[in-house]
Each structure stands twice: as C-alpha cells, then as structure tokens.
Design a protein around this motif. Structure first.
Motif, PDB file in Angstrom:
ATOM      1  N   ASP A 175       9.472  -1.994  -5.681  1.00 20.51           N
ATOM      2  CA  ASP A 175       8.042  -1.467  -5.458  1.00 20.51           C
ATOM      3  C   ASP A 175       7.281  -1.092  -6.251  1.00 20.51           C
ATOM      4  OD1 ASP A 175       5.260  -1.595  -4.738  1.00 20.51           O
ATOM      5  OD2 ASP A 175       5.190  -0.535  -3.037  1.00 20.51           O
ATOM      6  N   SER A 176       6.386  -0.999  -7.681  1.00 23.54           N
ATOM      7  CA  SER A 176       6.131   0.219  -8.705  1.00 23.54           C
ATOM      8  C   SER A 176       4.866   0.809  -7.821  1.00 23.54           C
ATOM      9  CB  SER A 176       5.869  -0.235  -9.118  1.00 23.54           C
ATOM     10  OG  SER A 176       4.696  -1.361  -9.757  1.00 23.54           O
ATOM     11  N   VAL A 177       4.140   0.548  -6.860  1.00 21.38           N
ATOM     12  CA  VAL A 177       2.933   0.693  -6.416  1.00 21.38           C
ATOM     13  C   VAL A 177       2.961   1.625  -5.313  1.00 21.38           C
ATOM     14  CG1 VAL A 177       0.542   0.006  -5.170  1.00 21.38           C
ATOM     15  CG2 VAL A 177       1.551  -1.382  -6.696  1.00 21.38           C
ATOM     16  N   VAL A 178       3.572   1.339  -4.346  1.00 19.94           N
ATOM     17  CA  VAL A 178       4.314   3.274  -3.102  1.00 19.94           C
ATOM     18  C   VAL A 178       5.233   2.923  -3.341  1.00 19.94           C
ATOM     19  CG1 VAL A 178       3.594   3.851  -1.699  1.00 19.94           C
ATOM     20  CG2 VAL A 178       1.858   2.266  -1.804  1.00 19.94           C
ATOM     21  N   PRO A 179       6.208   3.190  -4.604  1.00 20.31           N
ATOM     22  CA  PRO A 179       7.683   3.230  -4.584  1.00 20.31           C
ATOM     23  C   PRO A 179       9.393   4.150  -3.653  1.00 20.31           C
ATOM     24  CG  PRO A 179       5.862   4.226  -6.422  1.00 20.31           C
ATOM     25  CD  PRO A 179       5.418   3.677  -5.699  1.00 20.31           C
ATOM     26  N   VAL A 180       9.623   3.626  -3.503  1.00 20.10           N
ATOM     27  CA  VAL A 180      10.063   4.049  -2.984  1.00 20.10           C
ATOM     28  C   VAL A 180      10.775   5.730  -3.251  1.00 20.10           C
ATOM     29  CG1 VAL A 180      12.497   3.216  -4.668  1.00 20.10           C
ATOM     30  CG2 VAL A 180      13.246   4.515  -2.214  1.00 20.10           C
ATOM     31  N   THR A 181      10.847   5.906  -4.417  1.00 19.60           N
ATOM     32  CA  THR A 181      10.738   7.480  -4.788  1.00 19.60           C
ATOM     33  C   THR A 181       9.274   8.095  -4.323  1.00 19.60           C
ATOM     34  OG1 THR A 181       9.657   6.681  -7.076  1.00 19.60           O
ATOM     35  CG2 THR A 181      12.603   7.697  -7.245  1.00 19.60           C
ATOM     36  N   ALA A 182       8.228   7.673  -4.453  1.00 14.10           N
ATOM     37  CA  ALA A 182       6.663   8.265  -3.254  1.00 14.10           C
ATOM     38  C   ALA A 182       7.507   8.541  -2.334  1.00 14.10           C
ATOM     39  CB  ALA A 182       6.034   7.696  -3.528  1.00 14.10           C
ATOM     40  N   THR A 183       7.723   7.778  -1.285  1.00 13.79           N
ATOM     41  CA  THR A 183       8.368   7.939   0.157  1.00 13.79           C
ATOM     42  C   THR A 183       8.949   8.551  -0.143  1.00 13.79           C
ATOM     43  OG1 THR A 183       7.471   5.771  -0.088  1.00 13.79           O
ATOM     44  CG2 THR A 183       8.738   6.954   2.093  1.00 13.79           C
ATOM     45  N   ARG A 184      10.678   9.179  -0.422  1.00 13.31           N
ATOM     46  CA  ARG A 184      11.478   9.906  -0.168  1.00 13.31           C
ATOM     47  C   ARG A 184      11.270  11.154  -0.567  1.00 13.31           C
ATOM     48  NH1 ARG A 184      16.403   7.978  -2.943  1.00 13.31           N
ATOM     49  NH2 ARG A 184      17.354   9.643  -2.008  1.00 13.31           N
TER      50      ARG A 184
ATOM     51  N   MET B  57       1.837   8.391   1.924  1.00 14.64           N
ATOM     52  CA  MET B  57       2.115   9.811   2.691  1.00 14.64           C
ATOM     53  C   MET B  57       0.981  11.188   2.240  1.00 14.64           C
ATOM     54  SD  MET B  57       5.537   8.739   3.660  1.00 14.64           S
ATOM     55  CE  MET B  57       5.711  10.332   5.546  1.00 14.64           C
ATOM     56  N   ASP B  58       1.268  10.972   0.981  1.00 12.32           N
ATOM     57  CA  ASP B  58       0.710  12.366   0.462  1.00 12.32           C
ATOM     58  C   ASP B  58      -0.169  12.436  -0.920  1.00 12.32           C
ATOM     59  OD1 ASP B  58       1.000  15.579   1.220  1.00 12.32           O
ATOM     60  OD2 ASP B  58       0.951  14.794  -1.164  1.00 12.32           O
ATOM     61  N   SER B  59      -1.095  12.949  -0.771  1.00 15.55           N
ATOM     62  CA  SER B  59      -1.662  12.577  -2.050  1.00 15.55           C
ATOM     63  C   SER B  59      -0.844  12.804  -3.655  1.00 15.55           C
ATOM     64  CB  SER B  59      -3.286  13.017  -2.258  1.00 15.55           C
ATOM     65  OG  SER B  59      -3.798  12.427  -3.661  1.00 15.55           O
ATOM     66  N   ASN B  60      -0.947  14.140  -3.330  1.00 14.94           N
ATOM     67  CA  ASN B  60       0.108  14.622  -4.669  1.00 14.94           C
ATOM     68  C   ASN B  60       1.319  14.175  -4.924  1.00 14.94           C
ATOM     69  OD1 ASN B  60       0.933  17.052  -6.136  1.00 14.94           O
ATOM     70  ND2 ASN B  60       1.612  18.484  -5.068  1.00 14.94           N
ATOM     71  N   TYR B  61       2.709  14.630  -3.558  1.00 18.52           N
ATOM     72  CA  TYR B  61       4.140  13.853  -3.251  1.00 18.52           C
ATOM     73  C   TYR B  61       4.221  12.161  -3.716  1.00 18.52           C
ATOM     74  CZ  TYR B  61       4.541  18.743  -1.144  1.00 18.52           C
ATOM     75  OH  TYR B  61       3.632  20.229  -0.853  1.00 18.52           O
ATOM     76  N   ASP B  62       3.137  11.082  -3.257  1.00  9.27           N
ATOM     77  CA  ASP B  62       3.067   9.950  -4.150  1.00  9.27           C
ATOM     78  C   ASP B  62       3.206   9.649  -5.271  1.00  9.27           C
ATOM     79  OD1 ASP B  62       3.454   9.942  -1.250  1.00  9.27           O
ATOM     80  OD2 ASP B  62       1.418   8.535  -0.591  1.00  9.27           O
ATOM     81  N   ASN B  63       1.837  10.806  -5.672  1.00  9.37           N
ATOM     82  CA  ASN B  63       2.439  10.392  -7.392  1.00  9.37           C
ATOM     83  C   ASN B  63       3.060  10.747  -8.004  1.00  9.37           C
ATOM     84  OD1 ASN B  63      -0.587   8.792  -6.619  1.00  9.37           O
ATOM     85  ND2 ASN B  63      -2.099  10.992  -6.816  1.00  9.37           N
ATOM     86  N   ILE B  64       3.778  11.792  -7.560  1.00  7.47           N
ATOM     87  CA  ILE B  64       4.092  12.491  -8.675  1.00  7.47           C
ATOM     88  C   ILE B  64       5.469  11.005  -8.911  1.00  7.47           C
ATOM     89  CG2 ILE B  64       6.107  14.254  -8.846  1.00  7.47           C
ATOM     90  CD1 ILE B  64       4.418  16.480  -7.414  1.00  7.47           C
ATOM     91  N   GLY B  65       6.293  10.953  -7.460  1.00  2.80           N
ATOM     92  CA  GLY B  65       7.202   9.937  -7.072  1.00  2.80           C
ATOM     93  C   GLY B  65       7.015   8.623  -8.040  1.00  2.80           C
ATOM     94  N   THR B  66       5.378   8.399  -8.075  1.00  2.00           N
ATOM     95  CA  THR B  66       5.068   7.592  -7.962  1.00  2.00           C
ATOM     96  C   THR B  66       5.515   6.506  -9.788  1.00  2.00           C
ATOM     97  OG1 THR B  66       3.175   6.508  -6.442  1.00  2.00           O
ATOM     98  CG2 THR B  66       3.218   5.609  -8.624  1.00  2.00           C
ATOM     99  N   VAL B  67       5.152   8.247 -10.606  1.00  2.00           N
ATOM    100  CA  VAL B  67       4.800   8.780 -11.920  1.00  2.00           C
ATOM    101  C   VAL B  67       6.527   8.523 -12.436  1.00  2.00           C
ATOM    102  CG1 VAL B  67       4.885   9.168 -13.753  1.00  2.00           C
ATOM    103  CG2 VAL B  67       2.572   8.818 -12.054  1.00  2.00           C
ATOM    104  N   ASN B  68       7.055   8.759 -11.656  1.00  2.74           N
ATOM    105  CA  ASN B  68       8.739   9.449 -12.188  1.00  2.74           C
ATOM    106  C   ASN B  68       9.383   7.706 -12.036  1.00  2.74           C
ATOM    107  OD1 ASN B  68      10.263  12.022 -12.191  1.00  2.74           O
ATOM    108  ND2 ASN B  68       8.434  12.488 -11.307  1.00  2.74           N
ATOM    109  N   TYR B  69       9.353   6.735 -10.907  1.00  3.55           N
ATOM    110  CA  TYR B  69       8.967   5.685  -9.889  1.00  3.55           C
ATOM    111  C   TYR B  69       9.113   4.974 -12.145  1.00  3.55           C
ATOM    112  CZ  TYR B  69      10.000   0.710  -8.541  1.00  3.55           C
ATOM    113  OH  TYR B  69      11.003  -0.584  -7.683  1.00  3.55           O
TER     114      TYR B  69
END
Length: 475
Positions: A389-398, A225-237
C-alpha cells in the motif's frame, strides 16, 4: 479507506435536500422486538444458501436532525451465541463499510461481475465472530440525515459520538449482544474512527460503571495515525519503492513541512499533485503491484492529499473492478428492498464513497495520545499493515508507532501461514504490530487467508505463529 477500493478524499460538493424519514425516525415499529424481526434479511438477490442469520436496517442517532445510520449484521456461521461481536468500520472519511468491508474484504459474500449475483467468501470473518458493518457518518452509503447542513458539519468528534449513540440503540434492539465480548476493526481513516470510538465507549463505561458495551480491544489496518509521522513515512515509501523520482523526493522534503499541516504551501501541494499524476503513472496506489481496473481514471490518483495528511496483489481471486460491481448491486431496487435500505427515499444514488459530504470539520492531528490512554486502559490493540500500500504505507505506520516509545516484549520475527511467510510482527508492551506480505491497503481483499489467520490470532489473544509454532501459538 479503508479504507475503499479508491480512497474518498475529494468530497464532492452536492447539497442533500431534506426528505421524510419513513423508517427509523417517524414510523419505527412499536417494539424493539418487532423492529428486530423487521430488520431480518430473508435472502439477498442472487445469494447462495447460508446457515447464518442476517439483519440490516437503521438506527436513529439524532431525532431532531433526522440522522440515521445503516447497519448490516452477519451473525457467526457456527454457534453465534458464544461468539464475540465485531464492529467493522471503513474510513475515507466518507467510504462505505458495506461496499468495502462487507463486500470486498471480511464479509461472507463477494459480488459477481455486473452486480448480477453473490458468491461465498471462504475466508469470511463471520466464521469466527458476529460481524456488524456500519455505514458512518450520515451521508455515507445508505446512512442519511434530513438536515442538509449536517453534511458540512461532520468531523471526527460527531462521527464518534453518533457511533456511540448507534451502538447503544443497536444493543437495545438486539439485547442478546449486551455484555458480549466486543471488538472494533477496520482500516485507513478508521485509524481515527476506531480509537476515538473505543475512547467514547471506555469513558461511557467508566461513567455508567457498566459493561453493557463490553469492549475488549480493537484491530486496525494501514491506519491514519499521525499527520507528521505518517507523511514522512509515506514519502519515504514512495521513494524507496521507485514510485517517484529523486527530484520529486528532494522537492517534497524541501518544500513540505509536515509538522505544521495548516501551513502547507501551494508549492508543496503542487509537488504532491505532480507525484500523484506524473511520477506514479496509472497504477492502483492502494496496491502497487496489482493491475488497475481499466475504467479507473488517472485523475483519481490526485486524491492522495487528505486535508492534513498525504492520504486524501499478485493474489488469488483479486478483481480490480470489484468496486464497480458493488455500485451496480447496491443500486438495485430489489437489493435495497431485501436489505430494508433507502426506505426514506434518499435523493441520490448509493456510492462506495460519499459524494454529498462537503467538508470534514475536525480531524485529530495525532492519534498517539489516544493510543497511550487506551493502552493504559488494558485494551487488546493490534495494528497491521499490508506492505504493498502506498497510500497509508507500512513505513508510515512503523514511524508513527515508534513514537509511542513502547518497550518490546517479543522482537521482530516472521510469522507463517500455510508454511509461507505471511508477514512480520513485533509485540510491544500493550500493542502488537504485524505486516501482511503481498497485501495492499485493504488487506483482506488482497490476502484473504493471511488476514483471516491474523484475525483468529487477535481474537484468541495469541501471537502470530513463527517457526516451529502452531498457528496462533506462542513463541
């Protein structure tokens, strides 16, 4: 990937030699009616008996370049004339909707070991809709181009434009689907494809003042969805699910500036590579609690970087090697003949994710402005996430969705399927978000019944069932 068994992020550097297009470009039957009859599938090799009709073949999207996209339509099992049309797209970019969507997720068939035969998927989405699978862009699966330079020129914009051209051509061939309620569904990098195509359709309808393509909404899972927010959420997952060390987590936060993807440093890339190849271990990053296929190599984990983004169950009946069976089955000549595929002599084998696309030319940094426009247009929009999913995880989407700033209509609550929590959901003004408990990246692969319940609720325009509610009811 959408999606895929394995996310196609490293695009292999092969050139596609030009080849003659016997089907769909130079030698199509004289009438669309004859072409439709030509596309009808009598039966697939090893297929169990079914009551529904199937069609597959090519629609030309660029005559000059010889670009043609391959589709497979599985009509609804009951009363297809009264059911909506749903276009399914996998992501990658570069992964096949035949390999994943049709054969491992929402299609009517699953492939037996060694590609020997097919068996039925009891939770196929064609129980509720006519499902149209599309291999896009050209160079993916059986879709092709006669112009090799095309393979270095694909990106979000051309993919969306070709997909709209495909739809218009396909509806000409299948006029009974004109004006039919139409939805788009898919996952992963289709988080770009789907809203972008929805916008193309919406804009086309405004200009033509027509509902030829009667778009009602879209449904997308674990979406980019969004390069910045997806990545931050992914690393946190990764960190919160104990996939990476404290040291790796701190290093990523220190050296990676996700708000400026074009300025990503070599140091940042090295840390991500270390996380993928060392900290993760040999797991399936698309479903972190299920086994990996023994033939899968560790090196595939290094594909978690996808240009601007960090992208690149125990469940009943899950086979981690199903991707291998698809490769075996769809490279069979009798299968290709039955599906009217590869009629032009494509000079490479069918693969689940493309090995001939050499680069991705343009990628929208954030899809959020497009979501805002389509919400305003009144489309039904659902976003769902498998929580393993750790690739595009739920935390990234939220995290990405939170930056839409949508008012909450129905606060967070657990939804149920078969008396068990199927996941959690929150309904916003203009968008519904749902998680699917125990599902990986390809949600219908890992939690078929829960995904089917979600799909039925989406089509009906009803919220997911909570405590004391019938499935698909309203709180």
């Amino acid at each position: 990937m959408g999606s895929p068994g394995w996310y196609c992020i490293f695009l292999f550097f092969f050139l596609l030699s030009s080849h003659s297009a016997r089907h769909g470009v130079n030698a199509a039957p004289a009438s669309q009616e004859r072409q439709q009859e030509y596309d009808k599938i009598k039966s697939l090799p090893g297929q169990p008996p079914v009551s529904f009709a199937q069609y597959s073949g090519y629609i030309t999207v660029d005559k000059k370049h010889g670009r043609a996209l391959f589709y497979w339509l599985t009509e609804a099992a009951i009363d297809p004339t009264a059911k909506p049309l749903v276009l399914w797209l996998n992501g990658g970019p570069g992964c096949s909707s035949i390999a994943f969507g049709a054969s491992a997720e929402v299609g009517p068939f699953r492939i037996k070991k060694n590609g020997s035969a097919l068996y039925l998927n009891k939770y196929s989405w064609n129980r509720e809709a006519n499902i149209l699978f599309l291999e896009s862009p050209a160079g993916v699966g059986f879709s092709y181009t006669n112009t090799s330079s095309d393979l270095a020129g694909f990106g979000d914009e051309r993919t969306a434009s070709d997909s709209l051209t495909f739809l218009l051509g396909w509806l000409t061939r299948f006029p009974r689907y004109k004006h039919r309620d139409f939805y788009i569904a898919g996952e992963s990098y289709a988080g770009h494809y789907i809203p972008q195509l929805a916008k193309k359709v919406h804009d086309y309808n405004k200009v033509t003042k027509s509902n030829l393509i009667n778009l009602k909404g879209f449904l997308v899972g674990n979406p980019v969805m969004d390069s910045n927010y997806d990545n931050i959420g992914t690393v946190n997952y990764w960190w919160s699910h104990a996939l990476i060390s404290d040291a790796t987590y701190k290093s990523i936060l220190k050296f990676c500036n996700f708000s400026r993807p074009a300025d990503r440093t070599e140091k940042c890339n090295d840390i991500i590579e270390h996380a993928a190849t060392h900290d993760f271990g040999n797991i399936n990053p698309y479903s972190i609690y299920t086994p990996s296929c023994p033939t899968s190599s560790k090196s595939r984990l290094s594909g978690i970087l996808l240009k601007n983004t960090l992208i690149g169950s125990p469940t009943y009946g899950y086979d981690p090697c199903s991707e291998n069976y698809a490769v075996q089955y769809y490279n069979r000549l009798d299968v290709q003949r039955a599906m009217h595929a590869n009629t032009s002599g494509i000079p490479y084998k069918w693969t689940t994710c493309s090995e001939v696309l050499t680069q991705w030319k343009d990628s929208q940094v954030s899809m959020l402005p497009t979501y805002r426009e389509l919400i305003k247009a009144g489309l039904r929009i659902w976003v769902f996430s498998g929580d393993a999913d750790s690739v595009v995880p739920v935390t990234a989407t939220r995290f990405s969705l939170s930056h839409l700033g949508l008012p909450v209509k129905i606060p967070w609550y657990p939804w149920y399927s078969d008396g068990q929590v199927g996941g959690w959901t929150e309904v916003y003004q203009g968008l519904t978000f749902a998680t699917v408990r125990g599902a990986g990246h390809q949600v219908p692969t890992f939690q078929a019944k829960r995904a089917f319940s979600l799909f039925k609720s989406f089509l009906a325009g009803r919220t997911l069932a909570g405590v004391g509610m019938a499935e698909g009811g309203r709180p």
